[in-house]
Design an enzyme around this catalytic site. Structure first.
Site, PDB file in Angstrom:
ATOM      1  CG  ASP A 123      -0.491  -0.378   2.434  1.00  0.00           C
ATOM      2  OD1 ASP A 123       0.615   0.109   2.732  1.00  0.00           O
ATOM      3  OD2 ASP A 123      -1.124  -1.155   3.171  1.00  0.00           O
ATOM      4  CE  LYS A 144      -3.961   5.230  -6.911  1.00  0.00           C
ATOM      5  NZ  LYS A 144      -2.881   5.988  -6.419  1.00  0.00           N
ATOM      6  CG  MET A 255      -2.078   7.541  11.227  1.00  0.00           C
ATOM      7  SD  MET A 255      -3.129   6.091  11.411  1.00  0.00           S
ATOM      8  CE  MET A 255      -2.585   5.445  12.980  1.00  0.00           C
TER       9      MET A 255
HETATM   10  N1  SAH Z   1       3.161   0.916  10.689  1.00  0.00           N
HETATM   11  C1  SAH Z   1       3.625   2.256  10.418  1.00  0.00           C
HETATM   12  C2  SAH Z   1       2.620   3.295  10.837  1.00  0.00           C
HETATM   13  C3  SAH Z   1       1.292   3.219  10.120  1.00  0.00           C
HETATM   14  S1  SAH Z   1       0.226   4.533  10.543  1.00  0.00           S
HETATM   15  C4  SAH Z   1       4.979   2.470  11.108  1.00  0.00           C
HETATM   16  O1  SAH Z   1       5.392   1.664  11.962  1.00  0.00           O
HETATM   17  O2  SAH Z   1       5.636   3.451  10.745  1.00  0.00           O
HETATM   18  C5  SAH Z   1       0.602   5.699   9.291  1.00  0.00           C
HETATM   19  C6  SAH Z   1       1.293   6.902   9.879  1.00  0.00           C
HETATM   20  O3  SAH Z   1       2.683   6.656  10.017  1.00  0.00           O
HETATM   21  C7  SAH Z   1       1.222   8.150   9.020  1.00  0.00           C
HETATM   22  O4  SAH Z   1       0.002   8.842   9.156  1.00  0.00           O
HETATM   23  C8  SAH Z   1       2.361   8.947   9.615  1.00  0.00           C
HETATM   24  O5  SAH Z   1       2.003   9.495  10.855  1.00  0.00           O
HETATM   25  C9  SAH Z   1       3.390   7.859   9.877  1.00  0.00           C
HETATM   26  N2  SAH Z   1       4.367   7.723   8.777  1.00  0.00           N
HETATM   27  C10 SAH Z   1       4.669   6.584   8.123  1.00  0.00           C
HETATM   28  N3  SAH Z   1       5.655   6.795   7.217  1.00  0.00           N
HETATM   29  C11 SAH Z   1       5.981   8.096   7.315  1.00  0.00           C
HETATM   30  C12 SAH Z   1       6.937   8.935   6.657  1.00  0.00           C
HETATM   31  N4  SAH Z   1       7.759   8.451   5.717  1.00  0.00           N
HETATM   32  N5  SAH Z   1       7.011  10.242   7.003  1.00  0.00           N
HETATM   33  C13 SAH Z   1       6.193  10.748   7.956  1.00  0.00           C
HETATM   34  N6  SAH Z   1       5.270  10.007   8.601  1.00  0.00           N
HETATM   35  C14 SAH Z   1       5.172   8.694   8.305  1.00  0.00           C
END
Ligand code: SAH
Length: 344
Positions: A123, A144, A255
């Protein structure tokens, strides 16, 4: 050793059973080679379909006896023979944490799982731009659909399970770590319920690595000895604001852009100082990475132009980054000054 060969239009003979050689076949086809197959050593004699002198023989170690005479003849004739291990057992799912989006933050486990995959469901937050280089698997975007409808979580689980039951090695590639707000637990449960073997390859979570991309350590000696990772998907309760504000450590919010006004107001009501440093780090490790530094009292205005994906950091550790950045900025300034003096 890793070699890159231009195989476009070249005849490549892949030896080995269907199952063991399926990934090698896909890889050579993807590289543009004209692939010929020999699934048993007995087929070596007199099969009119085989090329007289292939450019390369890819010998997959499928465990069958009897390949050696053929391979020896090829070598003696000066045809290069590349040997490779058989594709692993099929029919299972691997949940892979893809890290925050930088190729060099993929784990060795992630790279191996991708290499061995038959199909990859990925995704938006996964490091998908690089996938074609890392795997010959079929790539399915479940972020999507062609009609731009998001694939539901139930649909994703069904796709994964069905693909595994059909005999594929399935990789479910997710951003960061699968178990940090990644619904990894639900996907594992779906596999277990369907009797599909499943394993998880942990990834580098954005909760730690995205602040790091902006120079912010989530802990720092004598500044913060704990960090709490919170989902900002929905507003927190008053109790949660009170507990968070009372901890005195670093708060990392994922998020959190949509609920930032409620969070800032809630932490203020819970007694957190308005000059508590805050940072918003957008698009970590990606083009357009940006850090906005402010404090609790002013963050809502300061971050009005910020968008997801972003990680919020609340705590004194933000000042550590500022100090380091200033230091780095000063060093760069001195470098430029020295260079201009030398030029003069
Ligand atoms: N499993 C993921 C998190 C999923 S929730 C992890 O461990 O990183 C999705 C959120 O992760 C986004 O809304 C944002 O807050 C954060 N996120 C993930 N990748 C990011 C990136 N490259 N830069 C900034 N925020 C990121």
């Amino acid at each position: 050793m890793q070699l890159t060969l231009d195989l476009e239009g070249r005849e490549v003979l892949v030896t080995g059973s269907e199952h063991a050689a399926r990934q090698a076949v896909r890889r050579f086809e993807a590289a543009g080679a004209v692939v010929y197959r020999l699934t048993t050593p007995r087929g070596a004699d007199g099969d009119g379909q085989l090329p007289e002198r292939p450019f390369l023989v890819a010998a997959v170690d499928d465990g069958q006896p009897g390949w050696e005479p053929l391979l020896r003849r090829c070598r003696e004739a000066g045809i290069p023979v590349a040997t490779e291990p058989a594709a692993g057992p099929a029919g299972h799912v691997t949940l892979v944490g893809g890290g925050p989006g930088a190729l060099d933050l993929l784990t060795v486990g992630a790279i191996n799982a991708l290499r061995d995959a038959d199909v990859v469901f990925y995704d938006r937050l996964a490091p998908y731009q690089e996938l074609a280089r890392l795997t010959s698997a079929e790539l399915v975007d479940v972020g999507k659909r062609p009609g731009h409808h998001k694939v539901t979580q139930r649909d994703i689980e069904k796709l994964m399970v069905d693909a595994a039951l059909a005999g594929n090695n399935v990789v479910r590639l997710k951003g960061g770590d699968p178990y940090v707000f990644g619904r990894g637990g639900e996907e594992v449960a779906a596999c277990v319920d369907a009797g599909v073997p499943v394993r998880v390859v942990s990834g580098v979570t954005s909760a730690i690595s995205v602040p790091a991309a902006a120079g912010i350590p989530v802990t720092h000696r004598e500044v913060s000895h704990m960090f709490t990772v919170v989902s900002g998907h929905a507003p927190l309760t008053e109790d949660e604001h009170t507990h968070l504000a009372g901890l005195g450590g670093t708060i990392v919010v994922l998020m959190g852009i949509g609920t930032l006004p409620q969070l800032a107001a809630g932490l203020r009501r819970a007694g957190m100082r308005p000059d508590m440093p805050m940072a918003v780090v957008e698009r970590g490790y990606r083009p357009g990475q940006r850090t906005t530094i402010s404090d609790l009292g002013n963050i809502v205005t300061a971050s009005s132009g910020c968008s997801n994906p972003a990680v919020l950091v609340i705590g004194e550790v933000v000042r550590v980054a500022e100090a380091n950045l200033n230091h780095a900025g000063a060093a760069a300034h001195l470098d430029r000054l020295a260079a201009s003096l030398l030029e003069a």
